[in-house]
Motif scaffolding. Structure first.
Motif, mmCIF file in Angstrom:
data_model
loop_
_atom_site.group_PDB
_atom_site.id
_atom_site.type_symbol
_atom_site.label_atom_id
_atom_site.label_comp_id
_atom_site.label_asym_id
_atom_site.label_seq_id
_atom_site.Cartn_x
_atom_site.Cartn_y
_atom_site.Cartn_z
ATOM 1 N N SER A 116 92.006 78.406 57.446
ATOM 2 C CA SER A 116 92.473 79.800 57.428
ATOM 3 C C SER A 116 92.211 80.460 58.775
ATOM 4 O O SER A 116 92.412 81.668 58.934
ATOM 5 N N GLU A 117 91.733 79.666 59.731
ATOM 6 C CA GLU A 117 91.482 80.186 61.081
ATOM 7 C C GLU A 117 91.904 79.130 62.110
ATOM 8 O O GLU A 117 92.176 77.988 61.750
ATOM 9 N N GLU A 118 91.854 79.537 63.385
ATOM 10 C CA GLU A 118 92.220 78.607 64.458
ATOM 11 C C GLU A 118 91.214 77.458 64.570
ATOM 12 O O GLU A 118 90.016 77.659 64.391
ATOM 13 N N VAL A 119 91.704 76.251 64.872
ATOM 14 C CA VAL A 119 90.796 75.132 65.141
ATOM 15 C C VAL A 119 91.071 74.604 66.546
ATOM 16 O O VAL A 119 92.158 74.796 67.092
ATOM 17 N N PHE A 120 90.043 73.939 67.119
ATOM 18 C CA PHE A 120 90.205 73.334 68.438
ATOM 19 C C PHE A 120 89.870 71.854 68.344
ATOM 20 O O PHE A 120 88.776 71.491 67.906
ATOM 21 N N ILE A 121 90.810 70.995 68.717
ATOM 22 C CA ILE A 121 90.540 69.546 68.759
ATOM 23 C C ILE A 121 90.348 69.165 70.220
ATOM 24 O O ILE A 121 91.275 69.246 71.028
ATOM 25 N N GLU A 122 89.103 68.800 70.531
ATOM 26 C CA GLU A 122 88.727 68.503 71.923
ATOM 27 C C GLU A 122 89.294 67.177 72.378
ATOM 28 O O GLU A 122 89.520 66.291 71.563
ATOM 29 N N TRP B 53 97.958 73.745 74.328
ATOM 30 C CA TRP B 53 97.126 72.771 75.051
ATOM 31 C C TRP B 53 96.285 73.557 76.044
ATOM 32 O O TRP B 53 96.820 74.313 76.847
ATOM 33 N N ALA B 54 94.991 73.422 76.019
ATOM 34 C CA ALA B 54 94.104 74.066 77.011
ATOM 35 C C ALA B 54 92.739 73.418 76.912
ATOM 36 O O ALA B 54 92.391 72.838 75.877
ATOM 37 N N ASP B 55 91.963 73.522 77.966
ATOM 38 C CA ASP B 55 90.581 73.008 77.997
ATOM 39 C C ASP B 55 90.515 71.532 77.575
ATOM 40 O O ASP B 55 89.558 71.106 76.924
ATOM 41 N N GLY B 56 91.526 70.752 77.900
ATOM 42 C CA GLY B 56 91.528 69.318 77.596
ATOM 43 C C GLY B 56 91.776 68.997 76.136
ATOM 44 O O GLY B 56 91.619 67.850 75.709
ATOM 45 N N GLY B 57 92.144 69.982 75.363
ATOM 46 C CA GLY B 57 92.374 69.717 73.936
ATOM 47 C C GLY B 57 93.510 70.588 73.410
ATOM 48 O O GLY B 57 94.296 71.137 74.179
ATOM 49 N N ILE B 58 93.573 70.695 72.070
ATOM 50 C CA ILE B 58 94.623 71.540 71.496
ATOM 51 C C ILE B 58 94.030 72.577 70.539
ATOM 52 O O ILE B 58 93.175 72.264 69.715
ATOM 53 N N TYR B 59 94.496 73.804 70.738
ATOM 54 C CA TYR B 59 94.168 74.876 69.804
ATOM 55 C C TYR B 59 95.300 74.945 68.788
ATOM 56 O O TYR B 59 96.474 74.986 69.164
ATOM 57 N N ILE B 60 94.945 74.938 67.520
ATOM 58 C CA ILE B 60 95.968 75.033 66.467
ATOM 59 C C ILE B 60 95.642 76.235 65.596
ATOM 60 O O ILE B 60 94.553 76.312 65.017
ATOM 61 N N ASP B 61 96.595 77.169 65.554
ATOM 62 C CA ASP B 61 96.420 78.327 64.669
ATOM 63 C C ASP B 61 97.425 78.174 63.523
ATOM 64 O O ASP B 61 98.631 78.379 63.707
ATOM 65 N N PRO B 62 96.937 77.801 62.335
ATOM 66 C CA PRO B 62 97.861 77.515 61.231
ATOM 67 C C PRO B 62 98.161 78.751 60.375
ATOM 68 O O PRO B 62 98.852 78.641 59.366
#
Ligand code: UD1
Length: 415
Positions: A35-41, A65-74
């Protein structure tokens, strides 16, 4: 796209291993439960990841794509239909079924997709999701799953399918009550998925064993997560140096996930030292042989390394026998190896590989790991090998040609 390869060189130097493709693909799927944003490094920028991200973007997720990973806001997902051209291209789109069903109570998906290595049916996924309360209807080329209310249940998988285990886990995460899944896949990527879901607030235990218990929770929160290293990429570089000779330092690995291969190579001509997250391999002579290899669910020999092991077997003094027990159509690459003069015999699900004087030629990469196998064989062969349809290799390996070049291999990528 093609790779033009000049064979005959040993490899020397260091390589850094990417995060596990198969883990990242299920983490992207699981992120839609949040229910919130996640970051996969530390995310590999490979075709399959791009494809999964495009699919969830189409559903309404925001991806950066940022900081070498992906931010996903579902949080803005407003569609549950993954029945289009894109999802046909990638089998892992199927991993979205469990989470979308779990969160939104419905999902529509194509029936096929991914590498052409066998029939890849969906019966185990369907059985598991039905046990959790879903109904499924087929129309045109699509399947429509829906559920008024998902309820915890006892689910016994008829085979330890990785995808079905993960789909069942993700579907049960937000369901009501307790689910127990038996005869689960024990692959390290399943354990990684449990770690990720629990970090978001799920209550799951048992991943890595054949029984997983999930206590449903109301919602999941955001988190930042570092996936495990790719054991198939690690194994690819181990088998590459075993084939060509030379010395490699392979960094960022998880030793316990590749011990079976380290032991097989260590009993051969390979000098191997394993540390926390590094493996050193020195290979001066030809390997004796890889003995008998039978692919099997984890902790057995991974089917994804089978084509790479075959390329290596062509450099060994003794015969290697390879039995493929997971996918029925995983020797297509071996037919291409014959064009390089490989000494191979294929009979049903068994392949016999013997020492070969490989000679460069033009070959066609039939699938991801089969394509990588042809590259290793090309690097071992005398003369020039052209691997056509090389884009399939980039489905799973980030900067494959660059990494190979950095350790002395002669490979050029051409349009
Ligand atoms: C995953 C991996 C893939 C790997 C495979 C086996 C990802 C993205 N892919 O694929 O790289 O090669 O595990 O380790 O993680 N089966 C059925 N019915 C089903 C589902 C599967 O019969 O409903 C069969 C398949 O045809 C195959 C076997 O089970 O023969 C294993 O497949 P499965 O473990 O499901 O593979 P995937 O999850 O698709």
């Amino acid at each position: 796209m093609k790779y033009v390869i000049e064979g005959g060189n040993k490899v020397f130097g260091k390589v850094e291993i990417q995060s596990a493709k198969n883990s990242v693909l299920s983490l992207i799927s699981a992120s839609v439960l949040s229910s919130e944003e996640v970051f996969i490094e530390n995310c590999p920028n490979i075709y399959d990841v791009e494809c999964m991200l495009k699919i969830i973007k189409k559903l309404g997720a925001r991806v950066k794509w940022a900081d070498g990973g992906i931010y996903i806001d579902p949080t803005k997902i407003n569609s549950t239909c993954i029945c289009d051209k894109l999802s046909k291209k990638i089998r892992a789109s199927l991993f979205l079924v469990g989470p979308l069903l779990g969160k939104f109570g419905a999902v529509t998906i194509n029936q096929t997709g991914g590498c052409d290595i066998g029939s890849r049916p969906l019966d185990i996924h369907i059985d598991a999701l039905e046990k959790l309360g879903a109904s499924v209807e087929a129309y045109d080329d699509c399947l429509y799953f829906h559920a008024d209310k998902l309820k915890g249940n006892f689910v016994r998988l008829k085979y330890p399918s990785v995808g079905a285990t993960e789909n069942a886990m993700m579907c049960a995460t937000l369901s009501c009550g307790v689910s127990v899944i038996e005869n689960c896949a024990k692959e390290p990527e399943v354990v990684d998925l449990q770690r990720f879901l629990n970090k978001m607030g799920a209550k799951i235990q048992g991943a890595g064993t054949s029984c997983i218990r999930i206590e449903g929770v109301k919602c999941l929160h955001g988190c930042s997560f570092k996936p495990i290293p790719d054991r198939i990429e690690t194994g690819t570089f181990m088998l590459l140096v075993a084939t060509l000779g030379g010395e490699l330092e392979i960094n960022g690995i998880k030793p316990e996930n590749i011990l079976f291969l380290a032991e097989k190579l260590r009993n051969n001509a390979c000098k191997i030292s394993l540390y926390n997250d590094i493996i050193y391999i020195r290979v001066n002579n030809n390997l004796k042989g890889l003995g008998e290899i039978v692919t099997a669910p984890y902790p057995g020999f991974p089917t994804d390394l089978q084509p790479l092991a075959c390329a290596c077997a062509l450099s060994c003094d003794e015969e290697t026998v390879i039995k493929e027990t997971i996918f029925e159509n995983r020797f297509k690459y071996a037919e291409e190896l014959l064009k390089l003069n490989a000494n191979l015999e294929i009979s049903g699900n068994t392949l016999r590989a013997r020492k070969s004087e490989l000679v460069g030629s033009t070959v066609y990469a039939p699938d991801l790991r089969g394509g990588a196998s042809l590259c290793i064989a090309g690097l071992y062969a005398e003369g020039v090998t052209v691997v056509e349809n090389a884009e399939v290799v980039e489905r799973g390996y980030e900067n494959f040609d660059k990494k190979l070049k950095s350790i002395g291999a002669k490979i050029i990528k051409k349009k």
